[in-house]
Design a protein around this motif. Structure first.
Motif, mmCIF file in Angstrom:
data_model
loop_
_atom_site.group_PDB
_atom_site.id
_atom_site.type_symbol
_atom_site.label_atom_id
_atom_site.label_comp_id
_atom_site.label_asym_id
_atom_site.label_seq_id
_atom_site.Cartn_x
_atom_site.Cartn_y
_atom_site.Cartn_z
ATOM 1 N N THR A 31 4.298 10.283 -7.216
ATOM 2 C CA THR A 31 5.285 10.711 -7.766
ATOM 3 C C THR A 31 4.898 10.886 -9.460
ATOM 4 N N ASP A 32 4.869 11.967 -9.728
ATOM 5 C CA ASP A 32 4.694 12.305 -11.283
ATOM 6 C C ASP A 32 6.174 12.316 -12.043
ATOM 7 N N LEU A 33 6.329 11.135 -12.869
ATOM 8 C CA LEU A 33 7.719 11.187 -13.568
ATOM 9 C C LEU A 33 7.891 11.896 -14.787
ATOM 10 N N ASP A 34 6.695 12.417 -15.265
ATOM 11 C CA ASP A 34 6.826 13.510 -16.532
ATOM 12 C C ASP A 34 7.154 14.611 -15.807
ATOM 13 N N ALA A 35 6.621 15.019 -14.487
ATOM 14 C CA ALA A 35 7.121 16.447 -14.008
ATOM 15 C C ALA A 35 8.606 16.375 -13.569
ATOM 16 N N ALA A 48 0.854 -1.042 0.044
ATOM 17 C CA ALA A 48 0.033 -0.038 -0.100
ATOM 18 C C ALA A 48 0.991 1.125 0.079
ATOM 19 N N ALA A 49 2.060 1.218 0.771
ATOM 20 C CA ALA A 49 2.871 2.424 0.916
ATOM 21 C C ALA A 49 3.493 2.594 -0.648
ATOM 22 N N LYS A 50 4.087 1.439 -1.165
ATOM 23 C CA LYS A 50 4.592 1.661 -2.393
ATOM 24 C C LYS A 50 3.587 2.168 -3.589
ATOM 25 N N LYS A 51 2.295 1.825 -3.527
ATOM 26 C CA LYS A 51 1.523 2.308 -4.456
ATOM 27 C C LYS A 51 1.185 3.824 -4.253
ATOM 28 N N ARG A 52 1.177 4.223 -2.877
ATOM 29 C CA ARG A 52 0.948 5.549 -2.630
ATOM 30 C C ARG A 52 2.079 6.504 -3.283
ATOM 31 N N ILE A 53 3.260 6.059 -2.911
ATOM 32 C CA ILE A 53 4.600 6.623 -3.357
ATOM 33 C C ILE A 53 4.601 6.675 -5.096
#
Length: 168
Positions: free
Chosen positions: A126-130, A117-122
């Motif tokens: 995180t927006d990789l395009d940004a 669940a924590a990995k999914k939230r992270i």
């Protein structure tokens, strides 16, 4: 001259009667069958009584318990009791360890679920395009083919770098 005599046979214990006629051969007188039957019955009864007495003595000897027998039986009971107590203790230890293992397994399952669940939230936060746009804005560029070096790694999934990578 007739003379009547009685003779006891040592082997069978039976009495035999006979007549002696002078110097002639002895002639056996037949004993009444009934008396002979009683005599045989009496002898058989005596033999049975002797056997019964012997059997009774043997039985009494077998039933008597001396100090050694009592001590041996007591030690056997103590030994068996000790083995039973040890067995029950081992069974109890196994049950307790099984309970502990199941608790630890449930904790592992809970921790894995929390980590997922924590990995999914992270990942979602995180927006990789940004990040890519920001890196390009700061002057970062894609690597050119001359800047890429390939190294072979044997039986390991990491590599230690002991010196600077040479520039070409």
């Amino acid at each position: 001259m007739q003379k009547r005599s009685a003779h006891y046979n040592r082997n069978s214990g039976l009495k035999t009667n006979y007549y002696v006629d002078g110097n002639t051969v002895r002639r056996l007188e037949g004993e009444p069958e009934e008396r002979r039957q009683r005599q045989l019955q009496k002898e058989q009864d005596q033999i049975r009584r002797r056997h019964r007495r012997a059997a009774k003595r043997n039985q009494e000897r077998a039933m008597s318990m001396n100090l050694g027998t009592v001590f041996f039986c007591a030690m056997a009971v103590l030994l068996i009791s000790g083995v039973c107590v040890a067995y029950i203790k081992l069974q109890s230890d196994i049950v307790n360890r099984t309970k502990t293992i199941s608790k630890l397994e449930s904790q592992i399952i809970n921790l894995k679920a929390e980590n997922d669940a924590a990995k999914k939230r992270i990942d979602l936060s995180t927006d990789l395009d940004a990040v890519k746009e920001q890196a390009l804005a700061l002057g970062m560029k894609y690597a050119s083919p001359g800047q890429i070096f390939y190294y072979s790694i044997e039986d390991s999934d990491f590599m230690d770098q002991y010196s600077e990578i040479p520039e070409k």
